[in-house]
Design a protein around this motif. Structure first.
Motif, short mmCIF file in Angstrom:
data_model
loop_
_atom_site.label_atom_id
_atom_site.label_comp_id
_atom_site.label_asym_id
_atom_site.label_seq_id
_atom_site.Cartn_x
_atom_site.Cartn_y
_atom_site.Cartn_z
N GLU A 183 0.85 -1.19 0.00
CA GLU A 183 0.00 0.00 0.00
C GLU A 183 0.88 1.24 0.00
O GLU A 183 1.70 1.43 0.90
N PRO A 184 0.72 2.11 -1.00
CA PRO A 184 1.52 3.35 -1.01
C PRO A 184 1.18 4.20 0.21
O PRO A 184 0.00 4.45 0.49
N PRO A 185 2.18 4.64 0.98
CA PRO A 185 1.91 5.46 2.17
C PRO A 185 1.17 6.75 1.82
O PRO A 185 1.46 7.37 0.80
N ARG A 186 0.26 7.14 2.67
CA ARG A 186 -0.58 8.31 2.41
C ARG A 186 0.25 9.58 2.24
O ARG A 186 0.01 10.38 1.33
N ASP A 187 1.24 9.78 3.11
CA ASP A 187 2.00 11.02 3.02
C ASP A 187 2.78 11.10 1.71
O ASP A 187 2.93 12.18 1.12
N GLU A 188 3.27 9.95 1.24
CA GLU A 188 3.99 9.95 -0.04
C GLU A 188 3.05 10.26 -1.20
O GLU A 188 3.43 10.96 -2.14
N ILE A 189 1.83 9.76 -1.12
CA ILE A 189 0.86 10.03 -2.19
C ILE A 189 0.47 11.49 -2.20
O ILE A 189 0.33 12.11 -3.26
N GLU A 190 0.30 12.07 -1.02
CA GLU A 190 -0.04 13.51 -0.96
C GLU A 190 1.06 14.35 -1.60
O GLU A 190 0.78 15.30 -2.34
N ARG A 191 2.32 13.99 -1.32
CA ARG A 191 3.43 14.73 -1.94
C ARG A 191 3.45 14.50 -3.45
O ARG A 191 3.70 15.43 -4.23
N ALA A 192 3.16 13.27 -3.87
CA ALA A 192 3.17 12.97 -5.30
C ALA A 192 2.09 13.75 -6.03
O ALA A 192 2.32 14.30 -7.12
N VAL A 193 0.90 13.83 -5.43
CA VAL A 193 -0.21 14.57 -6.07
C VAL A 193 0.18 16.03 -6.26
O VAL A 193 0.00 16.61 -7.34
#
Length: 377
Positions: A183-193
């Motif tokens: 599962e991609p970590p939430r904080d990493e996804i927020e930065r990616a977005v």
């Protein structure tokens, strides 16, 4: 600890088999129950039904022996012997076919993404009359005798009751999750977005079946976007298109995201992607939309089958009418979203939130184990 028999006609320990959903369902049972596997190999030589196959082929129609009564009876005998020897408390089967004629004392829970009538005219085109009759009868019989049936969408559950006579009290709606290595970590996804490029609109198509998944429509939409001045790019994963593609389209015929190297490549693509564009003509569920949501990538899809249960139009993605929407219509909606960065990021975050709330396998496991426990009593 209760003992659960996991009954499958394909290798459930393979995360790449049949989109990996049996693998993920089985994983959710491990640790909570003692799991005993039964891999049901074909018990009848296909030559027994060769006459029907030839007759169907001559008519240009589809036929399969997997719903033949003789075959179903043989599967049931295998399961009966296995259930006795293993002293099971319940049987879980990720398809209705093997347990259709099982009448032993062990309760059965089936999991499926759709029922046979829903596949007619979508997944199954030009069906041999015998196969149609047997498919309808098989599905009705299986759902009449199972202790519980779980479907990932309301559309599939309603069809089971409406078209197959399933008891509504035994039918459950539990969404499936994404077929991902981690599962991609939430904080990493927020930065990616927030870090996604603003000078190029990155689209991703994922699928092995180019025609059913709407590949031609994807290319036409890409062309319309570029005509509108949207700097659109496209990555195609899982298939080599049978038609010419525009310049700059990246094609990855096969990507095994269950391996470390494949997962790293897939993650990099999805982190940078703005939209998943998979406008399927037929889709019972579509785990690819769950995968995109895990990465905070909104989906652009046709409103068919179970897709409306996965993609909320205007909130977590874009849904279009497959009967009326043209490539220009789809491109217009993408262009509008592309021009409004705040709206895009809100949609991307909403997609990830929806993944965390319901479109993941851990959430499925919590609800599904409650169903199994209820069946065991």
């Amino acid at each position: 600890m209760a003992k659960i028999g996991f009954c499958c006609t394909w290798q459930a320990t393979d995360p790449n088999a049949n989109s990996g959903y049996a693998f993920s369902i089985r994983n959710q049972l491990l640790g909570q129950y003692e799991v005993v596997d039964l891999l049901l190999e074909p018990v009848w030589p296909r030559v027994m039904f060769l006459g029907y196959k030839v007759a169907a082929r001559l008519r240009g129609e589809h036929y399969g022996y997997e719903r033949e009564p003789l075959y179903l009876d043989a599967l049931a005998r295998n399961i009966e012997q296995w259930a006795r020897d293993a002293s099971l408390d319940a049987i879980v089967c990720p398809t209705t076919i093997p347990v259709t004629r099982y009448r032993g004392p062990v309760p059965v829970v089936v999991v499926a993404d759709q029922v046979f009538p829903s596949a007619l005219g979508s997944y199954l085109q030009r069906v041999f009359a015998r196969y149609r009759r047997q498919g309808l009868a098989q599905e009705r019989e299986a759902l009449a005798h199972c202790a519980a049936a779980s479907f990932p969408t309301r559309e599939a559950a309603d069809a089971a009751v409406r078209d197959c006579g399933a008891d509504p009290a035994r039918v459950h709606v539990i969404p499936w999750g994404a077929n991902l290595l981690a599962e991609p970590p939430r904080d990493e996804i927020e930065r990616a977005v927030r870090g996604r490029a603003r000078d190029a609109c990155s689209l991703v198509f994922i699928g092995r079946e180019w025609e059913r998944k709407g590949g031609a429509l994807v290319l036409a939409t890409l062309d319309e976007l570029r005509k509108r001045g949207v700097p659109a790019q496209l990555t195609i994963i899982g298939v080599t298109p049978p038609e010419p593609v525009p310049d700059g389209v990246r094609i990855i015929p096969f990507l095994d995201k269950q391996t470390p190297a494949g997962w790293q490549e897939f993650s990099a693509i999805m982190d940078a992607a703005h939209l998943l564009l998979v406008p399927s003509r037929a889709e019972a569920y579509g785990q690819v939309y769950c995968e995109a949501a895990a990465f905070g990538v909104p989906s652009v899809a046709n409103s068919v089958g179970g897709v409306p249960s996965l993609v909320c139009d205007g909130r977590t993605g874009i849904l279009v009418d497959p009967e009326t929407a043209t490539p220009a219509d789809i491109a217009a909606r993408i262009a509008d979203l592309w021009s409004d960065r705040a709206a895009y990021e809100a949609m991307a975050f909403a997609a990830r939130e929806d993944y965390e709330r319901r479109l993941n396998w851990d959430r499925f496991g919590e609800r599904f184990r409650a169903v199994v426990d209820g069946v065991i009593g």
